[in-house]
Scaffold this motif. Sequence first.
Motif, PDB file in Angstrom:
ATOM      1  N   ILE A  48       0.836  -1.206   0.000  1.00  0.00           N
ATOM      2  CA  ILE A  48       0.000   0.000   0.000  1.00  0.00           C
ATOM      3  C   ILE A  48       0.867   1.251   0.000  1.00  0.00           C
ATOM      4  CG2 ILE A  48      -1.742   1.289   1.274  1.00  0.00           C
ATOM      5  CD1 ILE A  48      -2.781  -1.248  -0.084  1.00  0.00           C
ATOM      6  N   ALA A  49       1.907   1.256   0.826  1.00  0.00           N
ATOM      7  CA  ALA A  49       2.814   2.404   0.873  1.00  0.00           C
ATOM      8  C   ALA A  49       3.553   2.572  -0.439  1.00  0.00           C
ATOM      9  CB  ALA A  49       3.796   2.249   2.036  1.00  0.00           C
ATOM     10  N   ARG A  50       3.944   1.449  -1.064  1.00  0.00           N
ATOM     11  CA  ARG A  50       4.650   1.533  -2.348  1.00  0.00           C
ATOM     12  C   ARG A  50       3.730   2.077  -3.437  1.00  0.00           C
ATOM     13  NH1 ARG A  50       6.491  -3.655  -0.872  1.00  0.00           N
ATOM     14  NH2 ARG A  50       5.312  -4.662  -2.566  1.00  0.00           N
ATOM     15  N   LEU A  51       2.473   1.650  -3.440  1.00  0.00           N
ATOM     16  CA  LEU A  51       1.529   2.156  -4.426  1.00  0.00           C
ATOM     17  C   LEU A  51       1.312   3.652  -4.249  1.00  0.00           C
ATOM     18  CD1 LEU A  51      -1.151  -0.690  -4.503  1.00  0.00           C
ATOM     19  CD2 LEU A  51       0.373  -0.021  -6.369  1.00  0.00           C
ATOM     20  N   ARG A  52       1.187   4.082  -3.000  1.00  0.00           N
ATOM     21  CA  ARG A  52       1.005   5.512  -2.741  1.00  0.00           C
ATOM     22  C   ARG A  52       2.199   6.303  -3.249  1.00  0.00           C
ATOM     23  NH1 ARG A  52      -0.997   8.572   2.758  1.00  0.00           N
ATOM     24  NH2 ARG A  52       0.091  10.532   2.431  1.00  0.00           N
ATOM     25  N   ARG A  53       3.397   5.798  -2.986  1.00  0.00           N
ATOM     26  CA  ARG A  53       4.603   6.497  -3.445  1.00  0.00           C
ATOM     27  C   ARG A  53       4.656   6.541  -4.971  1.00  0.00           C
ATOM     28  NH1 ARG A  53       7.724   3.859  -0.584  1.00  0.00           N
ATOM     29  NH2 ARG A  53       8.457   2.291  -2.074  1.00  0.00           N
ATOM     30  N   SER A  54       4.259   5.457  -5.626  1.00  0.00           N
ATOM     31  CA  SER A  54       4.264   5.427  -7.081  1.00  0.00           C
ATOM     32  C   SER A  54       3.266   6.413  -7.670  1.00  0.00           C
ATOM     33  CB  SER A  54       3.953   4.014  -7.584  1.00  0.00           C
ATOM     34  OG  SER A  54       4.989   3.117  -7.229  1.00  0.00           O
ATOM     35  N   VAL A  55       2.099   6.544  -7.024  1.00  0.00           N
ATOM     36  CA  VAL A  55       1.110   7.511  -7.494  1.00  0.00           C
ATOM     37  C   VAL A  55       1.698   8.920  -7.453  1.00  0.00           C
ATOM     38  CG1 VAL A  55      -1.062   8.657  -6.904  1.00  0.00           C
ATOM     39  CG2 VAL A  55      -0.950   6.167  -6.975  1.00  0.00           C
ATOM     40  N   GLU A  57       4.942   9.882  -7.233  1.00  0.00           N
ATOM     41  CA  GLU A  57       6.190  10.092  -7.971  1.00  0.00           C
ATOM     42  C   GLU A  57       6.066   9.839  -9.474  1.00  0.00           C
ATOM     43  OE1 GLU A  57       9.102   7.645  -6.081  1.00  0.00           O
ATOM     44  OE2 GLU A  57       9.166   8.856  -4.241  1.00  0.00           O
ATOM     45  N   GLU A  58       5.135   8.959  -9.878  1.00  0.00           N
ATOM     46  CA  GLU A  58       5.083   8.569 -11.288  1.00  0.00           C
ATOM     47  C   GLU A  58       3.792   8.976 -11.991  1.00  0.00           C
ATOM     48  OE1 GLU A  58       6.276   4.470 -11.988  1.00  0.00           O
ATOM     49  OE2 GLU A  58       7.204   4.411 -10.002  1.00  0.00           O
ATOM     50  N   THR A  66       0.463  11.495 -19.643  1.00  0.00           N
ATOM     51  CA  THR A  66       0.828  10.079 -19.657  1.00  0.00           C
ATOM     52  C   THR A  66      -0.277   9.200 -19.092  1.00  0.00           C
ATOM     53  OG1 THR A  66       3.113  10.779 -19.276  1.00  0.00           O
ATOM     54  CG2 THR A  66       2.642   8.448 -19.004  1.00  0.00           C
ATOM     55  N   TYR A  67      -0.949   9.702 -18.066  1.00  0.00           N
ATOM     56  CA  TYR A  67      -2.000   8.942 -17.396  1.00  0.00           C
ATOM     57  C   TYR A  67      -3.275   9.772 -17.319  1.00  0.00           C
ATOM     58  CZ  TYR A  67       1.874   5.983 -15.820  1.00  0.00           C
ATOM     59  OH  TYR A  67       2.974   5.164 -15.775  1.00  0.00           O
ATOM     60  N   SER A  68      -4.400   9.108 -17.503  1.00  0.00           N
ATOM     61  CA  SER A  68      -5.688   9.804 -17.445  1.00  0.00           C
ATOM     62  C   SER A  68      -6.167   9.925 -15.997  1.00  0.00           C
ATOM     63  CB  SER A  68      -6.737   9.034 -18.251  1.00  0.00           C
ATOM     64  OG  SER A  68      -7.065   7.813 -17.600  1.00  0.00           O
ATOM     65  N   PRO A  69      -7.056  10.878 -15.717  1.00  0.00           N
ATOM     66  CA  PRO A  69      -7.648  10.963 -14.376  1.00  0.00           C
ATOM     67  C   PRO A  69      -8.354   9.676 -13.975  1.00  0.00           C
ATOM     68  CG  PRO A  69      -8.069  12.990 -15.582  1.00  0.00           C
ATOM     69  CD  PRO A  69      -7.473  12.018 -16.563  1.00  0.00           C
ATOM     70  N   GLU A  70      -8.975   8.981 -14.933  1.00  0.00           N
ATOM     71  CA  GLU A  70      -9.659   7.717 -14.625  1.00  0.00           C
ATOM     72  C   GLU A  70      -8.668   6.638 -14.187  1.00  0.00           C
ATOM     73  OE1 GLU A  70     -12.230  10.258 -16.939  1.00  0.00           O
ATOM     74  OE2 GLU A  70     -10.191   9.562 -17.329  1.00  0.00           O
ATOM     75  N   PHE A  71      -7.488   6.629 -14.803  1.00  0.00           N
ATOM     76  CA  PHE A  71      -6.452   5.682 -14.392  1.00  0.00           C
ATOM     77  C   PHE A  71      -6.022   5.976 -12.953  1.00  0.00           C
ATOM     78  CE2 PHE A  71      -2.017   4.383 -13.936  1.00  0.00           C
ATOM     79  CZ  PHE A  71      -2.071   3.055 -14.361  1.00  0.00           C
ATOM     80  N   LEU A  72      -5.870   7.253 -12.652  1.00  0.00           N
ATOM     81  CA  LEU A  72      -5.520   7.649 -11.283  1.00  0.00           C
ATOM     82  C   LEU A  72      -6.575   7.162 -10.295  1.00  0.00           C
ATOM     83  CD1 LEU A  72      -3.951   9.311  -9.144  1.00  0.00           C
ATOM     84  CD2 LEU A  72      -5.334  11.286  -9.833  1.00  0.00           C
ATOM     85  N   ALA A  73      -7.855   7.390 -10.613  1.00  0.00           N
ATOM     86  CA  ALA A  73      -8.925   6.967  -9.712  1.00  0.00           C
ATOM     87  C   ALA A  73      -8.906   5.460  -9.500  1.00  0.00           C
ATOM     88  CB  ALA A  73     -10.270   7.412 -10.267  1.00  0.00           C
ATOM     89  N   SER A  74      -8.585   4.714 -10.557  1.00  0.00           N
ATOM     90  CA  SER A  74      -8.523   3.256 -10.437  1.00  0.00           C
ATOM     91  C   SER A  74      -7.423   2.827  -9.471  1.00  0.00           C
ATOM     92  CB  SER A  74      -8.282   2.626 -11.809  1.00  0.00           C
ATOM     93  OG  SER A  74      -9.339   2.918 -12.691  1.00  0.00           O
TER      94      SER A  74
END
Length: 209
Positions: A48-55, A57-58, A66-74
């Motif tokens: 969970i912490a790694r996913l948060r950091r990836s959101v 930083e990336e 590069t990424y859509s708002p819908e991808f972010l929400a997913s």
Amino acid sequence: MADAGFFVLLGPDGAGKTTAMKEIARRLPSVRLVSTDAGLVRSEHALIARLRRSVVEEVLPGLGRTYSPEFLASLLQTAVVHLRDQATATGQAGPVLVDSYYYKILAKCRLAGIDHNPMYDWWRSFPQPERVVYLDVTPESAWCRSRSGMSLNPMEYYGTEPERAGFEQYQRNLRKLMLEEVDRLPVTFVEEQAGTARTADAVLRALAP
């Protein structure tokens, strides 16, 4: 303090939720803290912490390109489901305090341009807390805590660069949307306190039966 159900600690960026939760944990180890913050996530949930950091930083730097708002929400839905799972896990002893639950994530998704999404209805069907404790903070203090914008991520302000006006407007809108989500729940407002210890005191008072 109640032994059943769970409570939610909510507030804008820079309100001091994580700091207050760490202080509560230091004083009362019996309080189970649920968060996606790296400093509060249990070792077995390090993903969970790694996913948060990836959101942060990336994904956020390339949002809209590069990424859509819908991808972010997913991606953010993984955090929402984790918070629900931990908040409602069976066999927990003592009170459970959840950092923001889905309320703040939903509000930020809406501010990112996803005003309507089928996921929101699912999130809103999740179990609700016994009480929401809302940490308020002045825009001046929040801006100072961000080191004048240096520690902000793109989901904490409007504009291409972190400037005070864009930060304050974003935080006002964030507050409005979060309070809309909890308007049918018991909410205790905690005004800005002088120091972490007093903030923790105020939160614990709000959780008392």
